[in-house]
Enzyme design. Structure first.
Site, short mmCIF file in Angstrom:
data_model
loop_
_atom_site.label_atom_id
_atom_site.label_comp_id
_atom_site.label_asym_id
_atom_site.label_seq_id
_atom_site.Cartn_x
_atom_site.Cartn_y
_atom_site.Cartn_z
N SER A 134 42.79 42.21 28.96
CA SER A 134 42.87 40.79 28.62
C SER A 134 43.34 40.55 27.19
O SER A 134 43.36 39.40 26.74
CB SER A 134 41.52 40.11 28.84
N ARG A 176 31.95 28.15 13.69
CA ARG A 176 31.17 28.63 14.83
C ARG A 176 30.60 30.00 14.50
O ARG A 176 31.28 30.84 13.91
CB ARG A 176 32.07 28.70 16.07
N GLU A 190 37.83 50.92 40.10
CA GLU A 190 39.07 50.19 40.34
C GLU A 190 40.25 51.11 40.67
O GLU A 190 41.40 50.67 40.67
CB GLU A 190 39.41 49.31 39.13
N GLY A 208 36.69 45.40 41.59
CA GLY A 208 37.65 44.40 41.13
C GLY A 208 38.88 44.42 42.01
O GLY A 208 39.48 45.48 42.23
N LEU A 211 42.08 43.12 41.77
CA LEU A 211 43.46 43.27 41.33
C LEU A 211 43.84 44.72 41.04
O LEU A 211 44.79 45.27 41.61
CB LEU A 211 43.72 42.39 40.09
N ASP A 212 43.12 45.36 40.12
CA ASP A 212 43.46 46.74 39.78
C ASP A 212 43.31 47.66 40.98
O ASP A 212 44.14 48.54 41.23
CB ASP A 212 42.57 47.24 38.63
N PRO A 252 34.76 33.19 34.40
CA PRO A 252 35.82 33.02 33.39
C PRO A 252 35.45 32.15 32.20
O PRO A 252 36.25 32.03 31.27
CB PRO A 252 36.95 32.37 34.20
#
Length: 600
Positions: A223, A260, A379, A404, A406-407, A488
């Site tokens: 990511s 923050r 994965e 997962g 996707l992978d 997410p």
């Protein structure tokens, strides 16, 4: 690979947030300090904000133009912009109604419903307190399960005697917090009768703060867009900031400069009147890169590049020394562990390599053996087919396994690349192997003693704007035996936490552990097209969808340096995508090219 028989996970010094309490898990790109802070602070989230701001509460025709609504109408189309940006009281009432229904479900009353509560306060009965509630009828009641009340803070005194028969709102405003605990997760009832939302609720509850993401994965891998020294330094700096408790991110809101930072712990008086606290932050896990990426940051004596994951591990652990030695402003691991999630491991040999690497780093820093805990991302096909053997190689330090889509699907297509054309991406989820993959991960985890020792996880909800659909669908993951699942955003974490109140995961895992394990033969069944080929129109649509997912992601990666973003599909539905998106889409297109369904 040869089966060495059953394995028993013996990992020690695992924090209870990981070992014992099922809850959502956030994954965040570690190159953005503001996102990292949001994720680590997402241990606590506003239920009212999550409901009000998304489509869980639909916009009705009555609400459309009453100001400030932020959802969808019943037809599924986005509501027209309201005339003002103010608070929508009708939508607010719907949120309060949903929250009261949830409390009826999680913490039912001995008499009546939460919508009838006019006031609530703690009262000592003997040596401990219990929660008393005044109903609008004038009757005083309590929780059906009094032990759900675990503490309070603030000004929450009992009503005066002349208030009881009137059953009206008290003349002295209440401001305080009531702490409930159910299935290991806290809920904080925020009471403030001076607040506009608190005034609109008979009970004075202005919000419910949900204990949500108990753990957050700070991601160095799929990511992030980290391609040079400056990028990687930013990643390392942010992770070091979290583990030292010093990370800050300046920002501007309404023209005002703000900063923050990490949340403080939450203090209250428990049921015995003693001071107690709950951590204000999620436990930070760090996902390093896999073994197959090399870097020019460090060279060997003979001039060869070093695996980037080796450097990631050393830097992660050196950053964690602040936490391990008690020099951090906030404690990350109260049990003295460092949690590293390792992706892209192809079978037991690579898991063994990771375990050796962790051992050498422990020796280098003089740490207790197995201080560095390993998360195994299931994965790759070779890992799925040999998951028990993988656990053999990491039985003393594993804390996490997960699945997962996707992978794992990208590797599945890559593995059967020459066997024949594969089905469309949307149809892969209906293939027999994917259910066997999901079930086998849980089966192996439970049979290996993961319950009470670590997390069995499920993958990401990819539609960050579709919270109503998530609330309906993602309960299937704790029902499947998962003790955590990826979300997410902080708002998604607050909503997904509801599922862990509705499902008693340890009991569900006990039920699942009695079923026959998934068959390895089904896992190895490739997702090939059986029967007639797709039509020309279907092929064109599939190619466009995959090209859109690749290019939509790459444009942001290259032009903006953003490694995880919301990419619209051809139907303009925003999908949360990371580098794994390129893997599955490119593999599918390469497969169809190889077998002649499409041309260059």
């Amino acid at each position: 690979m040869p089966d060495r028989g059953p394995v028993s996970v013996t990992s020690q010094f695992i924090d209870p947030e990981i070992a014992l309490i099922p809850a959502p898990q956030l994954v965040v790109p570690s190159d953005n300090a503001r996102y990292v802070l949001n994720a680590v602070n997402a241990r606590w989230g506003s239920l009212f904000d999550a409901l009000y701001g998304f489509d869980v509460i639909p916009e009705t025709k009555m609400q459309e133009n009453s100001g400030g609504g932020a959802g969808f109408d019943l037809s599924g189309k986005k509501a027209p912009a309201p005339p003002t940006g103010g608070y929508n009281p009708l939508r607010g009432e719907a949120v309060i109604e949903f929250a009261n229904g949830l409390l009826d479900e999680i913490a039912p009353l001995a008499i009546g419903n939460w919508s009838e509560v006019a006031r609530l306060w703690p009262k000592f009965v003997g040596s401990s307190q219990q929660l008393n509630l005044l109903m609008k009828s004038g009757v005083t009641t309590s929780l059906r399960t009094p032990s759900l009340f675990v503490g309070s803070c603030g000004n929450l005194g009992p009503p005066a005697a002349d208030n009881v028969p009137k059953a009206s709102s008290p003349s002295v405003p209440d401001i305080g917090r009531i702490f409930l605990k159910h299935n290991g997760l806290h809920l904080i009832l925020e009471i403030d009768r001076d607040d506009p939302i608190g005034q609109s609720a008979l009970s004075g509850i202005k919000d419910i703060t949900m204990e949500s993401a108990l753990s957050a994965i700070l991601d160095m891998e799929d990511s992030v867009s980290a391609v040079d020294a400056m990028d990687k330094s930013r990643v390392y700096s942010n992770i070091c900031g979290v583990l030292r408790g010093s990370l800050e991110a300046p920002f501007v809101k309404d023209g005002q400069a703000l900063t923050r930072c990490l949340n403080d712990d939450i203090w209250f008086r428990d049921a015995k009147g003693e001071a107690s606290s709950i951590p204000g932050r999620a436990i930070a896990l760090v996902r390093n890169v896999g073994h197959h990426m090399f870097t020019d940051m460090v060279y060997t004596q003979d001039g060869k590049q070093v695996p980037e994951g080796f450097i990631d591990c050393i830097i992660t652990v050196s950053a964690a020394l602040h936490d391990l030695r008690g020099m951090s402003r906030f404690m990350n691991s109260r049990t003295g562990s460092v949690y590293i999630v390792k992706p892209k491991m192809h079978g037991p040999e690579e898991v063994a390599l990771t375990s050796r690497l962790f051992g050498r780093v422990e020796e280098f820093f003089g740490l207790r053996r197995n201080t560095i805990k390993m998360g195994i991302m299931d994965e790759e096909r070779r890992t799925s087919a040999n998951l028990r053997e993988c656990l053999h190689e990491a039985a003393e330090r594993v804390f996490f396994i997960n699945t997962g889509f996707l992978d794992r699907t990208g590797d599945e297509i890559h593995t059967c690349m020459l066997a024949g054309p594969v089905v469309k991406k949307a149809d892969i989820k209906a293939q027999p192997w994917i259910k066997a993959y999901e079930d086998l991960n849980v089966d192996v985890g439970l049979f290996s003693g993961f319950q009470g020792k670590g997390q069995i996880g499920k993958g990401m909800w990819a539609k960050p704007d579709s919270m109503k659909a998530m609330l309906e669908a993602k309960i299937s993951e704790p029902m499947a035996g998962a003790s955590t699942a990826w979300v997410p955003s902080p708002a998604a974490a607050a909503l997904h936490s509801i599922h862990y109140h509705r499902v008693d995961v340890p009991s569900r895992q006990m039920q699942i552990s009695t079923r026959p394990p998934a068959r390895i033969e089904t896992l190895l069944e490739p997702p090939l097209i059986r029967g007639s080929m797709p039509s020309k129109e279907e092929i064109i649509h599939e190619v466009r969808e995959n090209a859109q997912s690749i290019l939509g992601y790459v444009v942001r990666w290259v032009d903006l340096g953003v490694g995880c973003s919301k990419v619209p599909d051809l139907s303009n539905v925003g999908l949360m995508e990371d580098r794994a998106t390129l893997r599955i889409s490119s593999q599918l297109m390469a497969n169809w090219l190889h077998h002649g369904l499409i041309t260059k």
